[in-house]
Design a protein around this motif. Structure first.
Motif, short mmCIF file in Angstrom:
data_model
loop_
_atom_site.label_atom_id
_atom_site.label_comp_id
_atom_site.label_asym_id
_atom_site.label_seq_id
_atom_site.Cartn_x
_atom_site.Cartn_y
_atom_site.Cartn_z
N TYR A 71 1.74 2.84 -11.65
CA TYR A 71 0.65 2.40 -10.78
C TYR A 71 0.87 2.96 -9.38
N VAL A 125 -0.43 2.24 -5.73
CA VAL A 125 -1.17 1.22 -4.99
C VAL A 125 -1.95 1.89 -3.86
N GLY A 130 -5.77 -6.17 -11.29
CA GLY A 130 -5.76 -4.85 -10.70
C GLY A 130 -5.19 -4.87 -9.29
N TYR A 131 -5.61 -3.90 -8.49
CA TYR A 131 -5.17 -3.84 -7.09
C TYR A 131 -6.02 -4.80 -6.26
N SER A 176 -1.68 -7.79 -11.80
CA SER A 176 -2.13 -6.44 -11.47
C SER A 176 -1.80 -5.41 -12.54
N PRO A 180 0.83 -1.21 0.00
CA PRO A 180 0.00 0.00 0.00
C PRO A 180 0.86 1.27 0.00
N SER A 207 -6.05 -3.81 -15.49
CA SER A 207 -7.06 -3.30 -14.57
C SER A 207 -8.26 -4.24 -14.47
N HIS A 224 -4.59 -2.16 -0.21
CA HIS A 224 -4.51 -2.99 -1.41
C HIS A 224 -3.06 -3.38 -1.69
N TYR A 225 -2.92 -4.37 -2.60
CA TYR A 225 -1.60 -4.89 -2.94
C TYR A 225 -1.51 -5.09 -4.45
N PHE A 226 -0.26 -5.11 -4.94
CA PHE A 226 0.01 -5.23 -6.39
C PHE A 226 0.79 -6.52 -6.61
#
Length: 264
Positions: free
Chosen positions: A195, A197, A225-226, A215, A108, A218, A201-203
């Motif tokens: 991007y 983040v 995505g996230y 990720s 995040p 989208s 949320h995480y990538f």
């Protein structure tokens, strides 16, 4: 009559045994370790098609997605544990609800970008060291019968399929292998926008960078995505065993060198 009573009692005992065995298995799967079979090549060569593993569900705590069909009566996350950068994670796809396994790249608040195949996180390019070639046979793999992409294409069936293997090192000093099939700079996997983040949320990205739905695409386009924190199911620590055939029951295709293999 006595024989019928005994037969009936025996049947009831069998039903009770099966019932409690299913309950125990369900509790074990929900609280501790969930079995997972790798169906695609998006995490090669860290995880191969046909790897069988148990997901450590205690690592990050529990959410509604910890139960099959996301049926746990949990709001948010309980007994929460924070994932670490570089973890290999099984999570619930935010759009399709399918279980995915990828590597955690972005935390995040991070900024992420890929430029000509090189990953940059928070303005720092991740160093990449050449680790030779990853090779495999060009043939249908696993229960889905997918064929690998090859950097030395075209490759005939039964030929040797090659990909460049790189050792990437992240911000925490953790190193792992990634694969590169193509260097085309206009491929959306190899060159992306920046991007950002969001909090909570995480990538995620696959180690097989040119062959991974992750990720970088989208959710509006049905990509990952996230990923929200509550969608994390658990961490992958070790491959239990691995089958190169179409089923785990094809014991003659088991890869003995991957039994209890630690996941880096």
């Amino acid at each position: 009559m006595a024989e019928k009573t005994k037969a009936g009692d025996s049947l009831m005992e069998t039903i009770k045994t099966i019932f409690w065995a299913l309950i125990i298995a369900g509790v074990f799967r929900t609280l501790f370790f969930q079995p997972f079979w790798i169906p695609t090549g998006s995490m090669k060569d860290t995880l191969l098609i046909g790897d069988f593993l148990f997901v450590n569900k205690m690592a990050y705590g529990y959410s509604r997605h910890s139960c099959p069909f996301s049926a746990c009566p949990i709001s948010g996350r309980i007994w929460a544990g924070e994932p670490e950068r570089g973890d290999v994670v099984v999570f619930r796809h935010p759009v399709t609800g399918a279980d995915f396994v990828k590597r955690l790249i972005g935390m995040p608040g991070d900024t992420i970008q890929v430029t000509n195949g090189q990953l940059t996180v928070n303005g720092t390019p991740y160093p990449q060291q050449d680790a030779g070639l990853f090779t495999e046979i060009k043939e249908p793999q696993g229960s889905q019968g997918t064929e690998p992409a090859c950097s030395n294409a075209p490759v005939e069936q039964g030929g040797i399929c090659e990909k460049q293997r790189l050792i990437e090192t992240d911000l925490s000093g953790r190193s792992y292998a990634t694969l590169n099939v193509s260097d085309f700079p206009n491929r959306h996997q190899d060159s992306t926008n920046v991007y950002n983040v969001p909090e909570g949320h995480y990538f995620f990205m696959g180690d097989n960078r040119d062959n991974s739905q992750d990720s970088r695409v989208s959710q509006q386009l049905m990509g990952v995505g996230y990923v929200p924190y509550e969608n994390l199911i658990g961490r992958v620590d070790r491959v239990m065993f691995s089958s190169a055939g179409r089923s785990l029951f094809y014991f003659w295709t088991w890869r003995s060198d991957r039994f209890f293999k630690k996941v880096e």
